[in-house]
Design a protein around this motif. Structure first.
Motif, short mmCIF file in Angstrom:
data_model
loop_
_atom_site.label_atom_id
_atom_site.label_comp_id
_atom_site.label_asym_id
_atom_site.label_seq_id
_atom_site.Cartn_x
_atom_site.Cartn_y
_atom_site.Cartn_z
N ARG A 23 5.56 1.90 -4.54
CA ARG A 23 4.28 1.27 -4.21
C ARG A 23 4.21 -0.16 -4.72
O ARG A 23 3.72 -1.06 -4.03
CB ARG A 23 3.11 2.08 -4.78
CG ARG A 23 1.75 1.50 -4.42
CD ARG A 23 0.62 2.42 -4.76
NE ARG A 23 0.67 3.65 -3.98
CZ ARG A 23 -0.31 4.56 -4.02
NH1 ARG A 23 -1.38 4.37 -4.76
NH2 ARG A 23 -0.21 5.67 -3.31
N ALA A 24 4.72 -0.38 -5.94
CA ALA A 24 4.70 -1.74 -6.50
C ALA A 24 5.55 -2.68 -5.64
O ALA A 24 5.16 -3.83 -5.39
CB ALA A 24 5.21 -1.72 -7.94
N LYS A 25 6.69 -2.19 -5.18
CA LYS A 25 7.55 -3.00 -4.32
C LYS A 25 6.84 -3.35 -3.02
O LYS A 25 6.83 -4.51 -2.58
CB LYS A 25 8.84 -2.24 -4.03
CG LYS A 25 9.79 -2.97 -3.09
CD LYS A 25 10.95 -2.07 -2.66
CE LYS A 25 10.47 -0.94 -1.74
NZ LYS A 25 11.60 -0.13 -1.23
N GLU A 81 9.10 6.34 2.79
CA GLU A 81 10.26 6.08 1.93
C GLU A 81 10.46 7.20 0.91
O GLU A 81 11.60 7.57 0.59
CB GLU A 81 10.08 4.74 1.21
CG GLU A 81 11.31 4.32 0.43
CD GLU A 81 11.23 2.86 -0.03
OE1 GLU A 81 12.02 2.50 -0.93
OE2 GLU A 81 10.40 2.10 0.53
N LEU A 82 9.37 7.77 0.42
CA LEU A 82 9.45 8.80 -0.61
C LEU A 82 9.97 10.12 -0.05
O LEU A 82 10.76 10.82 -0.70
CB LEU A 82 8.06 9.01 -1.24
CG LEU A 82 7.93 9.98 -2.40
CD1 LEU A 82 8.73 9.49 -3.60
CD2 LEU A 82 6.46 10.14 -2.77
N ILE A 113 -1.63 0.91 4.89
CA ILE A 113 -0.29 0.62 5.41
C ILE A 113 0.74 0.84 4.31
O ILE A 113 1.79 1.47 4.53
CB ILE A 113 -0.23 -0.83 5.94
CG1 ILE A 113 -1.14 -0.99 7.16
CG2 ILE A 113 1.21 -1.20 6.31
CD1 ILE A 113 -1.38 -2.44 7.55
N VAL A 114 0.46 0.33 3.12
CA VAL A 114 1.37 0.51 1.99
C VAL A 114 1.55 1.98 1.68
O VAL A 114 2.67 2.46 1.43
CB VAL A 114 0.86 -0.26 0.76
CG1 VAL A 114 1.55 0.21 -0.52
CG2 VAL A 114 1.07 -1.76 0.94
N ARG A 115 0.46 2.73 1.70
CA ARG A 115 0.56 4.17 1.39
C ARG A 115 1.42 4.89 2.43
O ARG A 115 2.26 5.74 2.08
CB ARG A 115 -0.83 4.79 1.34
CG ARG A 115 -0.87 6.31 1.13
CD ARG A 115 -0.10 6.73 -0.11
NE ARG A 115 -0.20 8.18 -0.33
CZ ARG A 115 0.64 8.88 -1.09
NH1 ARG A 115 1.65 8.28 -1.70
NH2 ARG A 115 0.48 10.18 -1.23
N ALA A 116 1.24 4.57 3.72
CA ALA A 116 2.05 5.21 4.76
C ALA A 116 3.52 4.88 4.58
O ALA A 116 4.39 5.76 4.69
CB ALA A 116 1.55 4.78 6.14
N LEU A 117 3.83 3.62 4.31
CA LEU A 117 5.23 3.23 4.10
C LEU A 117 5.80 3.88 2.84
O LEU A 117 6.97 4.27 2.80
CB LEU A 117 5.33 1.71 4.01
CG LEU A 117 5.10 0.94 5.31
CD1 LEU A 117 4.98 -0.55 5.04
CD2 LEU A 117 6.22 1.22 6.31
N GLU A 118 4.95 4.03 1.83
CA GLU A 118 5.39 4.70 0.59
C GLU A 118 5.77 6.16 0.87
O GLU A 118 6.82 6.64 0.41
CB GLU A 118 4.27 4.65 -0.45
CG GLU A 118 4.59 5.39 -1.74
CD GLU A 118 3.38 5.55 -2.64
OE1 GLU A 118 3.52 6.16 -3.71
OE2 GLU A 118 2.29 5.08 -2.25
N VAL A 119 4.94 6.86 1.62
CA VAL A 119 5.22 8.26 1.94
C VAL A 119 6.51 8.38 2.76
O VAL A 119 7.34 9.27 2.51
CB VAL A 119 4.03 8.90 2.69
CG1 VAL A 119 4.41 10.28 3.23
CG2 VAL A 119 2.83 9.00 1.77
#
Length: 304
Positions: free
Chosen positions: A121-123, A167-168, A159-165
């Motif tokens: 998330r920080a990235k 990648e995770l 958007i960040v949360r969706a991309l985080e999920v």
């Protein structure tokens, strides 16, 4: 199994008024499923029903989060289910009302939320600050078109949360959605209407006449601009761009109002896309006369 009524659909269709009408007939209580009405003090811009317009019906999950809190759907899920259980335990009818699709599904369906990665998330947050929400939204669309279609291209947090999920978990964000099967004995009523674009514009102007700019000025004193979620809400974000930290107007307010209308219309299209995928919803034209009786007839057909 607990019986739950949900009233869903795009913004400005009259869900809140219908919910109060039905609650008075069904001996019900209302559980809010509008993500921004959870925030304390955000009243005019979220179309939160004033107390005197609630018809004596008890409302749950309004004004429960401070402005500085970041939205957490998993936390809302727990609160909504606790409220539904409490209402049912007292022999009343739970009525879930709102237009926040993920919040509704989180409360109603067997939806488990993935964990978090502070490092990822920080990235992504750093990339958001450098590249902007629009570019990250295009990246999301390439990875998961369905998720991107349901998220505003200006909503950097989601958007960040969706991309985080993605990648995770290695899975598309939208692919984690369960089938349309509720944990409750559920009936969903959907409201829409053909004149919604006009109603959106009228509502935004009514909000301004009711004092939305002054509300933003007051909330500035309590940290609205720095809020990770509340400050991005429709209407609030646009007006924040028009005032400085003291509330002094520094840009054209009429332009901010026009931006709000355009952004809300885009949001309506995303809401429609989201809700139309749910085959359980019984749809009604909110502009038709006799809406209350038509909905009650549908509930009777569903053995309510």
């Amino acid at each position: 199994m607990t019986r739950v009524l949900a009233i869903v659909g795009p913004t400005a269709t009259g869900k809140s008024d219908l919910a109060v009408t039905l609650a008075r007939v069904l001996d019900g209580e209302i559980v809010n499923a509008d993500s921004m009405q959870l925030y304390d003090g955000m009243d005019i811009g979220t179309a939160k029903l004033p107390f005197e317009q609630r018809g004596g019906v008890r409302h749950h999950l309004l004004d429960v989060w401070p402005l500085e809190k970041s939205a957490a759907v998993a936390e809302y899920q727990a609160m909504a289910r606790a409220a539904i259980a409490d209402i049912a335990r007292r022999g009343r009818q739970p009525i879930l009302v709102g237009g926040s699709g993920l919040y509704l599904r989180g409360a109603l369906d067997n939806l488990e939320f993935p964990g978090e990665s502070p490092e990822i998330r920080a990235k992504l947050q750093a990339q958001l600050e450098v590249l902007g929400a629009e570019l990250l939204h295009r990246r999301l669309a390439a990875l998961d078109a369905e998720a991107a279609a349901s998220i505003l291209s200006t909503n950097g947090r989601r958007i960040v949360r969706a991309l985080e999920v993605i990648e995770l978990t290695g899975e598309r964000f939208a692919a984690r959605m369960p089938p349309f099967e509720s944990i409750y004995d559920l009936v969903e009523i959907g409201l829409d209407r053909a004149d919604l674009d006009d109603r959106v514009e009228l509502r935004v102007h009514r909000m301004m006449a009711a004092g939305l700019l002054d509300e933003v000025r007051e909330l500035l004193r309590h940290g609205l601009r720095d809020s990770p979620t509340a400050g991005k809400a429709l209407g609030y974000a646009q007006l924040l761009n028009a005032v400085d930290d003291t509330g002094e107007v520094i840009r054209n307010v009429d332009a901010a109002v026009a931006d709000t209308v355009r952004a809300t219309r885009r949001f309506v299209r995303r809401q429609r896309s989201w809700f139309r995928r749910d085959p359980r919803i019984h749809w009604f034209d909110a502009g038709e006369r006799g809406l209350r009786d038509a909905v009650l007839a549908t509930l009777e057909e569903c053995d309510w």
